[in-house]
Design a protein around this motif. Structure first.
Motif, short mmCIF file in Angstrom:
data_model
loop_
_atom_site.label_atom_id
_atom_site.label_comp_id
_atom_site.label_asym_id
_atom_site.label_seq_id
_atom_site.Cartn_x
_atom_site.Cartn_y
_atom_site.Cartn_z
N UNK A 69 -22.79 6.86 -27.81
CA UNK A 69 -21.35 7.07 -27.68
C UNK A 69 -20.81 6.39 -26.43
N UNK A 70 -21.57 6.43 -25.34
CA UNK A 70 -21.15 5.76 -24.10
C UNK A 70 -21.13 4.24 -24.28
N UNK A 71 -22.12 3.73 -25.00
CA UNK A 71 -22.22 2.28 -25.19
C UNK A 71 -21.08 1.73 -26.05
N UNK A 72 -20.77 2.42 -27.14
CA UNK A 72 -19.77 1.90 -28.07
C UNK A 72 -18.37 2.44 -27.80
N UNK A 73 -18.29 3.55 -27.05
CA UNK A 73 -16.99 4.12 -26.72
C UNK A 73 -16.37 4.97 -27.80
N UNK A 74 -17.15 5.33 -28.81
CA UNK A 74 -16.63 6.18 -29.90
C UNK A 74 -17.61 7.31 -30.19
N UNK A 75 -17.17 8.28 -30.98
CA UNK A 75 -17.97 9.47 -31.30
C UNK A 75 -19.20 9.11 -32.12
N UNK A 76 -20.33 9.69 -31.77
CA UNK A 76 -21.58 9.51 -32.52
C UNK A 76 -21.97 10.83 -33.18
N UNK A 77 -22.41 10.76 -34.43
CA UNK A 77 -22.81 11.95 -35.19
C UNK A 77 -24.19 11.77 -35.79
N UNK A 78 -24.81 12.89 -36.12
CA UNK A 78 -26.08 12.88 -36.85
C UNK A 78 -25.99 13.89 -37.98
N UNK A 79 -26.50 13.53 -39.15
CA UNK A 79 -26.45 14.43 -40.30
C UNK A 79 -27.71 14.30 -41.13
N UNK A 80 -28.01 15.35 -41.88
CA UNK A 80 -29.16 15.36 -42.80
C UNK A 80 -28.66 15.74 -44.19
N UNK A 81 -29.47 15.44 -45.20
CA UNK A 81 -29.16 15.86 -46.56
C UNK A 81 -29.62 17.30 -46.74
N UNK A 82 -28.72 18.17 -47.18
CA UNK A 82 -29.05 19.58 -47.34
C UNK A 82 -28.29 20.12 -48.55
N UNK A 83 -29.05 20.53 -49.57
CA UNK A 83 -28.44 21.09 -50.78
C UNK A 83 -27.38 20.16 -51.37
N UNK A 84 -27.74 18.90 -51.53
CA UNK A 84 -26.89 17.89 -52.16
C UNK A 84 -25.67 17.49 -51.34
N UNK A 85 -25.53 18.01 -50.13
CA UNK A 85 -24.44 17.61 -49.25
C UNK A 85 -25.00 17.15 -47.92
N UNK A 86 -24.15 16.50 -47.12
CA UNK A 86 -24.59 16.16 -45.77
C UNK A 86 -24.22 17.32 -44.85
N UNK A 87 -25.13 17.61 -43.94
CA UNK A 87 -24.94 18.67 -42.96
C UNK A 87 -24.98 18.02 -41.57
N UNK A 88 -23.89 18.15 -40.82
CA UNK A 88 -23.84 17.57 -39.48
C UNK A 88 -24.60 18.48 -38.51
N UNK A 89 -25.57 17.89 -37.80
CA UNK A 89 -26.43 18.71 -36.93
C UNK A 89 -26.31 18.35 -35.45
N UNK A 90 -25.64 17.25 -35.11
CA UNK A 90 -25.48 16.88 -33.70
C UNK A 90 -24.30 15.94 -33.56
N UNK A 91 -23.70 15.96 -32.36
CA UNK A 91 -22.56 15.08 -32.10
C UNK A 91 -22.45 14.79 -30.60
N UNK A 92 -22.03 13.58 -30.29
CA UNK A 92 -21.68 13.19 -28.92
C UNK A 92 -20.26 12.62 -28.98
N UNK A 93 -19.26 13.35 -28.46
CA UNK A 93 -17.86 12.94 -28.62
C UNK A 93 -17.49 11.73 -27.76
N UNK A 94 -16.50 11.00 -28.24
CA UNK A 94 -15.92 9.89 -27.49
C UNK A 94 -15.13 10.44 -26.30
#
Length: 254
Positions: free
Chosen positions: A96-121
């Motif tokens: 997020x610091x390098x690109x200047x925008x929010x970074x997210x992480x997600x996994x597949x859970x029960x046929x949907x994506x579940x967001x598990x981590x974030x670094x805000x812009x």
């Protein structure tokens, strides 16, 4: 005494986890005969293992006699997601610091994506996706990066169960369109969410190689800042961050 597998593990434990994964791969629901055919095990063996899982709350049997994942797995999944998110957060912050925008992480859970981590812009105008939020995979950058790791047959199964609800007018409306987009993603190595989840927001996403479950990370922000030039600069950093997280995961399991 428990039987030993050829690899030195406990065979019954290996079979239990295989059953849980088979139920998951089937969309969260399977019959005794389906599990027996897929696992290649006798019906009495499958039934005995499932009876134990049901007793412990890790599986449930519906009135239709189909078996589904049990509620006790939720706590385990949440705990594992938190650990995975905590491991990746330093890498996301750096990204997020390098690109200047929010970074997210997600996994597949029960046929949907579940967001598990974030670094805000650090920008005052930025995208915000709450950790713990779920979204349909076809309409998000991380979701499409995750689906691109699956076979077309698996993707068709997910769409058959969830449909393709439109989050915005730009969301992909058909399975044919989705599969075509996934073919492009596999070839170029990253996904783009072109305002498909939220109008005015563009997202670039990449899969985390060799993750224990289909996983992806992304960088996203307003289309006024996240443009083609941004993508050319940010995608290599995004892919490097995904490889770094993959390496960190490998060290955890070494």
């Amino acid at each position: 005494m428990a039987e030993r597998s050829a690899g030195g593990g406990v065979q019954s434990v290996e079979r239990v986890f295989e059953l849980l994964e088979l139920i998951t791969d089937a969309g969260g629901s399977a019959t005794l005969s389906e599990l027996s055919a897929t696992a290649g095990l006798p019906l009495p063996t499958i039934h005995r293992l499932l009876r134990t899982l049901v007793k412990l709350g890790y599986a449930r049997q519906l009135p239709t006699r189909r078996y589904v994942l049990g509620p006790r797995l939720i706590r385990l999944g949440e705990g594992a997601g938190k650990q995975l998110g905590a491991l990746a957060t330093p890498v996301l912050r750096k990204l997020a610091d390098e690109v200047g925008e929010t970074a997210n992480m997600a996994v597949l859970d029960s046929d949907q994506v579940l967001y598990i981590a974030q670094a805000p812009s650090r920008h005052s105008m930025r995208t915000f996706t709450e950790v713990g939020r779920r979204a349909h995979s076809h309409a998000t950058g991380v979701g499409k990066a995750i689906l691109a790791q699956l076979t077309d047959e698996q993707v068709r199964g997910i769409v058959a169960r969830t449909g393709l609800p439109a989050a915005t007018p730009a969301s992909i409306p058909s399975i044919e369109g989705l599969l075509a987009d996934l073919a492009i993603i596999r070839e170029r190595g990253y996904a783009i969410d072109e305002q498909e989840q939220e109008l005015g927001v563009r997202c670039f996403a990449a899969a985390v190689p060799d993750a224990p479950t289909p996983t992806a990370i992304s960088v996203s922000g307003p289309v006024s800042r996240v443009d083609e030039a941004f993508g050319e600069r940010a995608v290599p950093m995004l892919q490097a961050a995904a490889r770094e997280i993959s390496g960190d995961l490998a060290l955890q399991h070494a």
